[in-house]
Design an enzyme around this catalytic site. Sequence first.
Site, PDB file in Angstrom:
ATOM      1  N   HIS A   1      -2.602 -11.845 -13.170  1.00  0.00           N
ATOM      2  CA  HIS A   1      -3.989 -11.665 -12.515  1.00  0.00           C
ATOM      3  C   HIS A   1      -4.883 -12.282 -13.572  1.00  0.00           C
ATOM      4  CE1 HIS A   1      -6.891  -9.510  -9.679  1.00  0.00           C
ATOM      5  NE2 HIS A   1      -7.576  -9.473 -11.160  1.00  0.00           N
TER       6      HIS A   1
ATOM      7  N   ASP B   1      -1.886 -12.859  -0.870  1.00  0.00           N
ATOM      8  CA  ASP B   1      -2.478 -11.883  -1.429  1.00  0.00           C
ATOM      9  C   ASP B   1      -2.996 -11.047  -0.314  1.00  0.00           C
ATOM     10  OD1 ASP B   1      -3.778 -10.225  -3.122  1.00  0.00           O
ATOM     11  OD2 ASP B   1      -5.373 -11.638  -3.898  1.00  0.00           O
TER      12      ASP B   1
ATOM     13  N   HIS C   1      -7.008  -3.244   4.059  1.00  0.00           N
ATOM     14  CA  HIS C   1      -8.004  -2.371   4.017  1.00  0.00           C
ATOM     15  C   HIS C   1      -8.529  -1.576   5.430  1.00  0.00           C
ATOM     16  CE1 HIS C   1      -8.734  -2.612  -0.366  1.00  0.00           C
ATOM     17  NE2 HIS C   1      -8.715  -3.635  -0.170  1.00  0.00           N
TER      18      HIS C   1
ATOM     19  N   ARG D   1       0.719  -1.334   0.037  1.00  0.00           N
ATOM     20  CA  ARG D   1      -0.091  -0.054  -0.041  1.00  0.00           C
ATOM     21  C   ARG D   1       0.944   1.392  -0.176  1.00  0.00           C
ATOM     22  NH1 ARG D   1      -3.881  -2.825  -1.991  1.00  0.00           N
ATOM     23  NH2 ARG D   1      -5.413  -3.655  -0.608  1.00  0.00           N
TER      24      ARG D   1
HETATM   25 ZN   LIG Z   1      -4.692 -10.355  -7.997  1.00  0.00          ZN
END
Ligand SMILES: [Zn+2]
Length: 434
Positions: free
Chosen positions: A183, A309, A313, A68
Site C-alpha cells: 500500500h 479494494d 463501511h 472486516r
Molecule cells: Zn490500501
Amino acid sequence: MSIWIKGGDLVDPERGVIEQSDLIVERGIIAKILPRGTFRDAGPRLRVIDASGKHVVPGLVDMHVHLREPGEEYKETIATGAKAGVVGGYTSLACMPNTIPPNDCSSVTEFILRQAQKAGLARVYPIGAITVGQKGDVLTEFGDMKKAGAVGVSEDGYSVANSELMRRAMEYARFHNLTVICHCEDTRLSAGGSMHEGVVSTRIGLPGIPSASEEIMVFREIALARLTGTPVHIAHVSTEGSVNLIRRAREDGLPVTCETAPHYFHLDHNAVIGYDTRFKVNPPLRTSADVEAIKRGLSEGVIDVIATDHAPHSPMEKDLEFDRAACGMIGLETALPLTLALVKEGVFGMAEALRRLSYNPSKILGIPGGVLRVGGLADLSVIDAEMEYAMKEEDFHSKSKNSPFIGMPLRGRNDLTMIGGKIVWQRDTAHIDR
Ligand SMILES: [Zn+2]
C-alpha cells in the site's frame, strides 16, 4: 453427480482464446472439455446447466478485499463478504489484515480461515500484516502466519514508513515465499487530505492528497525490489506517475506487478464535487488524465490485475461531513460489469479482461485458479456479458451499501458460481449445494 455445462463460450485467459466448448465436471474437477455438440451421454446422474449465449470463465480472484472480521462485523463478516464475492463471480478472495485486531499473528489467520470454512462459500486467503499491530515498529512472525495459511503480507490500510524495516520485510517474505503487497502512501504528505489535490480540491475547498504521496512510495518499493530481488506487488495504482514508474521498472526486468481497481478507471475527482462520501476512497479519485493512463496501463499489460479494494463501511462512518467520513467503497458485486465495460470500449479483449480478474492474481498469490483445464479444479463462473441492468441498494449481498455505482447503467453480470465442482450460487434460484 456430474455436471454438464453446455453451450457456452469458454474463456481461457492463459492462452488468450475463447472457444465454443462444453465442460463436464466430476468430483470437483473438470473431467472433460469437448467441442460444442460432441458430448453425448445424458445419464440420469448428469445435471445440465445451459450456458448458451454466456461465457464460462475461470472463477474470479480478488487479491484485495476487506472482510472486516474480526472486529467490525457490523460492516461485513467473512460470511457476508464471501456471499457478495460468489454473487459477483468470485471464487477466491484475499483479505487484507487491517481488522480489529489486525491479522498480525497465526491465531488471527487461523480464525479467518475457520470462519471462511464455516461460511462454505468463496475460498479465502488471508494476507498477514507486516508489522505487529500495523504500528510500523516490529516485524510480525511471517513463518507462523504462513504455516497458518497466509499467502502474502501487506500493511494495507497503512504504509511501512521505515525503509529499513520494509527492506527486511521483503527479505523475510522472500525466504518464506510470501507475496509482498504494498500500500503506497507517504502518510506525512497525505495527512489531512480527503481527496486528490488539484483544481477540483481547490475549487470545492477540501484538503488534497497529492499524487506524489503515492508515487514516492511506489518508487521506494521498486528501489527495494531492485535491492532485495524480492517480487513486489503494488496495490491500488491510481496515478499516471505510478503507471510510468512501474512500466520503467518492468522494462528494467524488475519483479514488480501491480493492480488497480474499477473506480480508478471509471471515476475521476469531479465525482467529489457534490460532496457525496461514497466517492471518498484512498488513494483518492484522480484526474481524467490519470484515468486515461490507468486504461493505457491495463491495455498494455503494465497493470496486471484488477482488484476491488472492497471496503465496506456503515452509515456511521459514511453519513458524515466529507473530511470526517471513512475512505472506501464496496466493489465485489460491480467489478465484473465495470471491467467488461473496458472490453466494450476496446481497451482489451475478453480473455485479457479475465487475465486481470483471475489468471494473474492467482499467479501473483501462488494460489490455484485462473485456468480451466482437464484435471484441474472446477472453480468457475458463468457470465452473461450482455445483460443490462442497474444495481439498487437492496440488490447488494454485502452488509454495507457504500457503492457509488448504485443506479448506474451496467452491462454484464455473473449468473452462476462453482467452487470445487459445487454450485455455491446461481441467479434466480439462489440455489446452494452443500
Ligand atoms: Zn490500501
